[in-house]
Design a protein around this motif. Structure first.
Motif, short mmCIF file in Angstrom:
data_model
loop_
_atom_site.label_atom_id
_atom_site.label_comp_id
_atom_site.label_asym_id
_atom_site.label_seq_id
_atom_site.Cartn_x
_atom_site.Cartn_y
_atom_site.Cartn_z
N VAL A 1 17.90 -18.33 -7.18
CA VAL A 1 17.11 -18.24 -8.51
C VAL A 1 17.56 -19.30 -9.49
CG1 VAL A 1 16.56 -16.77 -10.34
CG2 VAL A 1 16.81 -15.61 -8.13
N THR A 2 18.50 -19.53 -9.28
CA THR A 2 19.02 -20.69 -10.32
C THR A 2 18.53 -21.99 -9.82
OG1 THR A 2 21.50 -20.79 -9.50
CG2 THR A 2 21.08 -19.48 -11.60
N LEU A 3 18.74 -22.13 -8.48
CA LEU A 3 18.19 -23.43 -7.94
C LEU A 3 16.89 -23.74 -7.85
CD1 LEU A 3 18.93 -25.79 -5.79
CD2 LEU A 3 18.34 -24.05 -4.03
N ALA A 4 16.05 -22.67 -7.85
CA ALA A 4 14.70 -22.58 -8.02
C ALA A 4 14.49 -22.99 -9.66
CB ALA A 4 13.97 -21.23 -7.84
N ALA A 5 15.25 -22.50 -10.46
CA ALA A 5 14.88 -22.97 -11.86
C ALA A 5 15.32 -24.62 -12.04
CB ALA A 5 15.84 -22.06 -12.87
N GLY A 6 16.31 -25.00 -11.34
CA GLY A 6 16.91 -26.18 -11.47
C GLY A 6 15.83 -27.25 -11.04
N LEU A 7 14.94 -26.67 -9.90
CA LEU A 7 14.08 -27.75 -9.58
C LEU A 7 12.77 -27.74 -10.14
CD1 LEU A 7 14.50 -26.63 -5.49
CD2 LEU A 7 15.03 -28.78 -6.69
N LEU A 8 12.43 -26.39 -10.73
CA LEU A 8 11.16 -26.29 -11.48
C LEU A 8 11.33 -27.01 -12.88
CD1 LEU A 8 9.70 -22.93 -10.53
CD2 LEU A 8 8.82 -25.21 -9.70
N LEU A 9 12.39 -26.66 -13.58
CA LEU A 9 12.46 -27.23 -14.88
C LEU A 9 11.99 -28.41 -15.39
CD1 LEU A 9 15.40 -24.93 -16.45
CD2 LEU A 9 13.04 -25.40 -17.39
N PRO A 10 12.44 -29.51 -14.43
CA PRO A 10 11.95 -31.06 -14.78
C PRO A 10 10.48 -31.34 -14.94
CG PRO A 10 13.69 -31.29 -13.22
CD PRO A 10 13.39 -29.65 -13.31
N SER B 1 21.64 -24.56 -14.76
CA SER B 1 21.38 -23.78 -13.72
C SER B 1 21.69 -24.42 -12.51
CB SER B 1 19.95 -23.59 -13.56
OG SER B 1 19.15 -24.98 -13.58
N VAL B 2 21.73 -25.82 -12.30
CA VAL B 2 22.28 -26.57 -11.09
C VAL B 2 23.91 -26.19 -11.08
CG1 VAL B 2 22.92 -28.73 -10.13
CG2 VAL B 2 20.42 -28.16 -11.09
N LEU C 1 27.79 -20.48 -8.05
CA LEU C 1 27.57 -19.21 -7.33
C LEU C 1 27.05 -19.06 -5.77
CD1 LEU C 1 25.59 -17.56 -10.27
CD2 LEU C 1 27.78 -17.01 -9.59
N TRP C 2 27.09 -20.14 -5.22
CA TRP C 2 26.39 -20.33 -3.61
C TRP C 2 27.34 -19.45 -2.80
CZ3 TRP C 2 21.86 -21.88 -2.31
CH2 TRP C 2 21.59 -22.00 -1.01
N ASN C 3 28.61 -19.37 -2.81
CA ASN C 3 29.40 -18.61 -1.99
C ASN C 3 29.73 -17.36 -2.54
OD1 ASN C 3 29.37 -20.37 0.20
ND2 ASN C 3 31.23 -21.61 -0.98
N VAL C 4 29.43 -17.11 -3.90
CA VAL C 4 29.70 -15.93 -4.47
C VAL C 4 28.41 -14.74 -4.34
CG1 VAL C 4 30.54 -14.78 -6.66
CG2 VAL C 4 31.34 -16.99 -5.82
N GLU C 5 27.41 -15.31 -4.92
CA GLU C 5 26.11 -14.23 -4.94
C GLU C 5 25.11 -15.41 -4.66
OE1 GLU C 5 24.37 -10.96 -5.28
OE2 GLU C 5 26.46 -10.98 -5.95
N ARG C 6 24.60 -15.35 -3.35
CA ARG C 6 23.69 -16.34 -2.87
C ARG C 6 22.11 -16.07 -3.32
NH1 ARG C 6 24.53 -19.50 2.61
NH2 ARG C 6 26.32 -19.43 1.47
N HIS C 7 21.95 -14.87 -3.79
CA HIS C 7 20.54 -14.54 -4.39
C HIS C 7 20.29 -15.03 -5.48
CE1 HIS C 7 20.16 -12.26 -0.75
NE2 HIS C 7 20.16 -10.88 -1.32
N VAL C 8 21.57 -14.93 -6.35
CA VAL C 8 21.23 -15.42 -7.87
C VAL C 8 21.29 -17.04 -7.83
CG1 VAL C 8 22.64 -15.39 -10.18
CG2 VAL C 8 22.61 -13.48 -8.82
N ALA C 9 22.16 -17.56 -6.73
CA ALA C 9 22.13 -18.98 -6.53
C ALA C 9 20.97 -19.67 -6.34
CB ALA C 9 23.25 -19.44 -5.80
#
Length: 110
Positions: free
Chosen positions: A59-68, A42-43, A49-57
């Protein structure tokens, strides 16, 4: 409770003892590594995806922060509870009672 071995016959658990400590730790480590692998993906997806599709990025950033946090809570959840023993109560077969007439005939003849 039944368990299956990989590439082996079906194994039935017949005791109330917990699984071994080494097996329990191995299962926890496996779950932790899988969740950290998902976090890593996810990270990486966030960076890609940061410059391509920021909304999806996001969501993946939130998942990367919550998963640990979620992975640590799951890994430290504790050992399994003691399993219930299988029911070993077998009711006695019901025997039909003798009729009074059959009982008297057999005692008269003896």
């Amino acid at each position: 409770m039944q368990r299956t071995k990989r590439n082996g016959p079906e194994v039935f658990r017949i005791t109330g003892a917990r699984m071994g400590l080494a097996e329990d730790v191995r299962g926890r480590q496996r779950r932790y590594v899988i969740s950290m692998g998902i976090r890593t993906l996810s990270v990486v997806a966030t960076v890609v995806l940061w410059n391509v599709e920021r909304h999806v990025a996001m969501v993946t950033l939130a998942a990367g922060l919550l998963l640990p946090y979620i992975a640590v809570v799951i890994a430290n959840a504790g050992r399994e509870s003691t399993p219930n023993l299988p029911s070993n109560f077998i009711p006695a077969p019901v025997r039909p009672a003798l009729d009074a007439g059959n009982l008297n005939k057999s005692s008269d003849q003896s």
